[in-house]
Each structure stands twice: as structure tokens, then as C-alpha cells.
Design an enzyme around this catalytic site. Sequence first.
Site: not given
Length: 487
Positions: A54, A127, A337
Site C-alpha cells: 500500500h 480493500n 500494521y
Amino acid sequence: MTQRVLTTESGAPVADNQNSATAGVGGPLLLQDQHLLEKLARFNRERIPERVVHARGSGAYGHFEVTDDVTGFTRAAFLDTVGKRTEVFLRFSTVADSLGGADAVRDPRGFAVKFYTQEGNYDLVGNNTPVFFVKDPIKFPDFIHSQKRDPFTGRQEPDNVWDFWAHAPEATHQITWLMGDRGIPASYRHMNGYGSHTYQWTNAEGEAFFVKYHFKTNQGIRCLSSEQAAEVAGSDPDSHQTDLLQAIERGVNPSWTLYVQIMPAAEAADYRFNPFDLTKVWPHADHPLRRVGRLVLDRNPDNVFAEVEQAAFSPNNFVPGIGPSPDKMLQGRLFAYADAHRYRLGVNHTQLAVNAPKAVPGGADNHGRDGLMAARNGSRHDKNYEPNSYGGPVQTNAALSAPLALHGHTGTHAAPAHAKDDDFHQAGELYRLMSEEEKSRLVANIAGGLSQVTRDDVIERNLAHFHAADPGYGKRVEEAVRALREG
């Protein structure tokens, strides 16, 4: 208007920004030119590590407004009143390529929303597809390595891409999405967003529900063919960024309607497939969409680096009434993350304006301290331990969400507990939903990549997956690959 004065990092005025200090006319540069040294040193440090996935992204601010009552399912305060608005920041992205990659490529798109709620920031990281390639986080680094540039050739290799997929039959469903007509959105405004994972909501009575999020674009779905995308990527690599920026600047504010699918927690164990499997969807006939609200983007960032590149989203940023599920991929991302942002941006990245919670004056109120770029100020009487006798922050003793009822989904090698818990059933159903024209384009897209693979055994493994999903699907892909290889 008063003329602004150029300064050094220490705030001193700069006398000359056009000429370096030298020892006489034409002489050597002087080490004492602090402004020159500072300017060059800072320039060398302008880049930070880009996201491994990303990396290429765009973002904008806006708001989310509740349009329908969902208080029977969650006690989240930002969802408790019809008409309530919450500020948001949304970051779109491509997945596989680097920061300098083109926007118009066949790739999933990230759809990450930060809700600045009254109870803290809630990050929903999803997504533009409702499913993903793998169902277990232990496979994720290998999957991404197979999609990234090959360490020898320095380019994405069909051999690597399809070799991994050949050994990951659960990817068949997502491949069918990616290679179909929605594989290349025309813009970020013209695609849906999905939470993809299964999450848990808890209401005021402590009842638990599993949910899936669907953001449906109000601009309509628009996509590009492979040929159109190649032309767009060549003429404007920043096409999606350009479109989003200019639309908002013109006042054409994009919006999405949020729907959720809701499953009472007790139903999960007996559902016909694992409802926590990221490679599967919940059919709408079983769990229809329930409208929640409307998300609108109406303000562009003033600085892309500060507000888009440094925006940090983590799916473990929950608020009361919302929590995780036994979804294995989600559980892995709860760590990955946040850890990625600590590495990229530093442990104090939550003090940056785009990441700071608006619910607490002055930012997060806890006992974390120091570290690189620490900017938090407090009272001289603040302590960095708990409990203390000086009025420091204390725990609430109120769980954010109900405890997870795992119902046997934690066994590492447990047999499937559901009647249709296989890797191919839903991929076949998706294929059979398509029109004849959509099927033809899907087959052509798959064959175009698979025919470039140099190993016959890898091709055969992939063909077996499409045959297992639907005999007609497999036959058409096999014939198309053979024609391209023989041609």
C-alpha cells in the site's frame, strides 16, 4: 501583507539563500556556512521508509453521517444517533507497487478509514474487494514477496505470481475478482470499499454480533479494461490522485453509503462455511445488507507527505462497541500494521496531527513517554506510571467488546467445521454470476498472465484450481492458455 522571513531550523533569519559562503571570491566553500550544511543534511533525510504494501496512496478528509439506527447491534458512540457526524480521513492505495508506481494497474485497492470519534480513533482498514488471496497471516509475507519485484530481474515476474497462486488454492476466489472487470477501477471515486474482515459489534446489553462492512460508491462503478489502463498509466501515472484531487477542489465531493451484514454470534459455529475466512463472502441472501450511514470526502490535504504518507492506520484501533473476530488474517494484522508504523514513523507517530485522536484534548492520555520526536507536553506533576496518587489517567474496567466465542476456530490443524468450507465453491459461484462477455474478459486476463509462466507444473496446478471452481471455467482458461502458448 507582511513579508515572511526565511529562517534556519533554529529560527534565525537567512541572509543569503542563493550563494554559499566562500573564502573570498571564487574561493572554497566554508564549513561555517550553517545554512548550507543544514539544508543539504536535511535534504538527504527527506525520505522515510515507504510502506512495504500500500505504498502508493491518496487521501482526503470528510465526514461520516449516521442515517439509520444500529444501536440494537453496537454501543459505539459515533453510531448512536441518526444524524450524528464524525470527521474522517480516508486513504486509498494500490497494494503491490512502490511509491512511484502508476495508479491505473490491475491490483487490489486499499480503502482505509480513520474515524475521529468522541471515544478515540477507530480505524477500519479494508480493500476494494470483499475477499483476499490468503486466509492465514503466516502466508502473507511470502504472498507479497511473490507479487513484488524479483530480487534478480528487478521486475514483477509472472512465474513468481502464478507459482505462489498454484500453491495457494484459497486464492482462486480473489483471482477471479482481480482478473475480472473490476480489477482496474477507473478512479478511487468509482469503486466500492469493504472492511473485508469479519468484525464483532457489541450492544449496550452485551450481546455480540459479527459484521462485515460494505461501502458502496454513490458515483457508480467504473472500471478500465487492460488496454485502457495501459494507455492511462502511460499518459498520467497519477491518474487516480489527479481525479480525486480535482474532483474535491471543484466541489464534486465523492461519497459512499455504508452497509453492514450482521450475524448473531451464536450462528457462526453452524454456518455452512467459516465466517471468519477472509477468502470468503457472506451471501446477501443469508445476511442482507443493512444501511448505516453516508461517508463524504470534502477536503484535500494541504500536504501529501504530512497527511497521506504519514497517515497511520491500524485495525487494532477500536472503540467501545467494536472489536475483532477470530479471523486469522485480522488477528495477524492487529500486530503487523501498528508495528509497521512504529518502524516507519517512530513510536510517537500518534502525536502527528493526522493520527492524533480528537477525543482527548492534547492527544492520547497515557503513560508512554520519550522516544524520537516526542512532542507531548503535560503538567510538571504528571507521572509516567500507574496507579499513582497524582490524579493520572485510570482504567475504565469496561471492555470495548464482548469476549470472543471462538467455537473451535482456533485449532491450527482442525478439520473444516462447515459444509461448504472449501477453497473453490465461492469462486465458482462468482464465475457463474458473470455474463458471457464478463467471463470472456476474465478468461483472457488470466490466460494473458498464466501463459507467460515457464513451468508446466505451475500452469497445471493453477488450471486445476479453476476446474475445481467450475468445469466450464477451467476448460475455457485451459484452452485460452494453450492457444496463447502455441501461438
